[in-house]
Design an enzyme around this catalytic site. Structure first.
Site, mmCIF file in Angstrom:
data_model
loop_
_atom_site.group_PDB
_atom_site.id
_atom_site.type_symbol
_atom_site.label_atom_id
_atom_site.label_comp_id
_atom_site.label_asym_id
_atom_site.label_seq_id
_atom_site.Cartn_x
_atom_site.Cartn_y
_atom_site.Cartn_z
ATOM 1 N N ILE A 1 1.336 -1.035 -0.268
ATOM 2 C CA ILE A 1 -0.199 0.092 -0.469
ATOM 3 C C ILE A 1 0.796 1.486 -0.735
ATOM 4 O O ILE A 1 0.409 2.088 0.153
ATOM 5 C CB ILE A 1 -1.105 -0.064 1.219
ATOM 6 C CG1 ILE A 1 0.362 -0.031 2.720
ATOM 7 C CG2 ILE A 1 -1.818 -1.071 1.063
ATOM 8 C CD1 ILE A 1 -0.424 0.224 4.158
ATOM 9 N N HIS B 1 -4.667 -4.538 -2.054
ATOM 10 C CA HIS B 1 -5.081 -3.412 -1.187
ATOM 11 C C HIS B 1 -5.478 -2.610 -0.437
ATOM 12 O O HIS B 1 -5.277 -1.519 0.874
ATOM 13 C CB HIS B 1 -3.882 -4.522 -0.146
ATOM 14 C CG HIS B 1 -3.950 -5.780 0.324
ATOM 15 N ND1 HIS B 1 -2.916 -6.416 0.769
ATOM 16 C CD2 HIS B 1 -5.287 -7.081 -0.032
ATOM 17 C CE1 HIS B 1 -3.006 -8.372 0.392
ATOM 18 N NE2 HIS B 1 -4.756 -8.325 0.188
ATOM 19 N N ASN C 1 11.426 -15.641 -2.888
ATOM 20 C CA ASN C 1 11.603 -15.171 -1.571
ATOM 21 C C ASN C 1 12.495 -15.647 -1.075
ATOM 22 O O ASN C 1 12.644 -17.307 -1.245
ATOM 23 C CB ASN C 1 9.507 -16.061 -1.192
ATOM 24 C CG ASN C 1 8.990 -14.400 -0.338
ATOM 25 O OD1 ASN C 1 9.496 -13.846 -0.173
ATOM 26 N ND2 ASN C 1 9.102 -16.021 0.756
#
Length: 242
Positions: free
Chosen positions: A105, A121, A214
């Site tokens: 965000i 989001h 990741n």
């Protein structure tokens, strides 16, 4: 072949690559992640988890405490894009990246120059009045103490998806369409445990490639064509070079 070199080759060969990113993309910008061993969701304030404090229920019933938490823990007005953000923007400019789908965000993808960003989001940079709909920005909220009120007297809330709320249907539909049409999906900096975002991986066609970048294992590692555990900033910088 080295994993990063393999990813670079696939990106160069692909006619339709998308990037699905999470909090790990922004940690190099000084913004903590959420679900790692030391992430925000492992912390508590006066016995209340940070995850609970970001819920719709908490916002409605403890609005002043919600905003105190937001201002002092969740907002990073001084944050700047890092190498990962700039690398993705460069790939888009070169025509090698069709879209970025992000759980973040912070707006750092756009600050770095990316144009086609789906913020599933929402954004901490946008706020609106629940009564009249008037729009405000982060600096306006930071300039007010307590619960921010609109000029009409209405309650101002952040344009983000809180726990207990559903994602914007149009944004989610766009993300699904991009996943269905992709030849290559690169997933970076996300644990792939939050749905429905994690479920976007399941919309890939049988012929599409999936690459997961990741630091920690994800539930989809076994489904991926390639898993890279290295530094996200370094890997994306390397694959973005012409």
């Amino acid at each position: 072949m080295d994993a990063v070199k393999q990813l670079k080759t696939w990106i160069e060969e692909s006619g339709n690559t998308i990037f699905l990113g999470g909090a790990g993309v922004s940690t190099a910008s000084g913004i903590p992640d959420f679900r790692s061993a030391h992430g925000l969701y492992m912390q508590k304030k006066q016995g209340i988890s940070y995850e609970e404090m970001l819920s719709h229920h908490y916002f409605e019933r403890h609005t002043e405490e919600f905003y105190e938490f937001l201002r002092h823990v969740m907002l990073y007005p001084e944050a700047k894009p890092n190498k990962a953000h700039y690398a993705l923007a460069k790939l888009e400019q070169r025509g090698k990246l069709r879209a970025i789908i992000t759980q973040n965000i912070d707006g750092l993808h756009q600050m770095a120059g990316s144009r086609n960003v789906i913020e599933l989001h929402g954004s901490e940079n946008r706020y609106f009045c629940l009564s009249c709909g008037k729009r405000y920005d982060m600096q306006w909220v930071l300039g007010h103490e307590g619960v921010p009120r609109c000029s009409c007297g209405g309650l101002v809330r952040p344009d983000v998806v809180l726990y207990g709320e559903t994602l914007n249907e149009q944004d989610l539909a766009r993300a699904v369409r991009y996943a269905e049409e992709a030849e290559l999906m690169v997933v970076g900096g996300t644990s792939l445990v939050v749905y429905p975002v994690a479920g976007l991986v399941n919309y890939l066609s049988p012929h599409a490639k999936l690459v997961i970048l990741n630091r920690e294992e994800t539930p989809f590692d076994g489904k991926a064509n390639l898993v890279i555990r290295g530094d996200l900033c370094e890997a994306l910088t390397a694959v973005s070079k012409e």
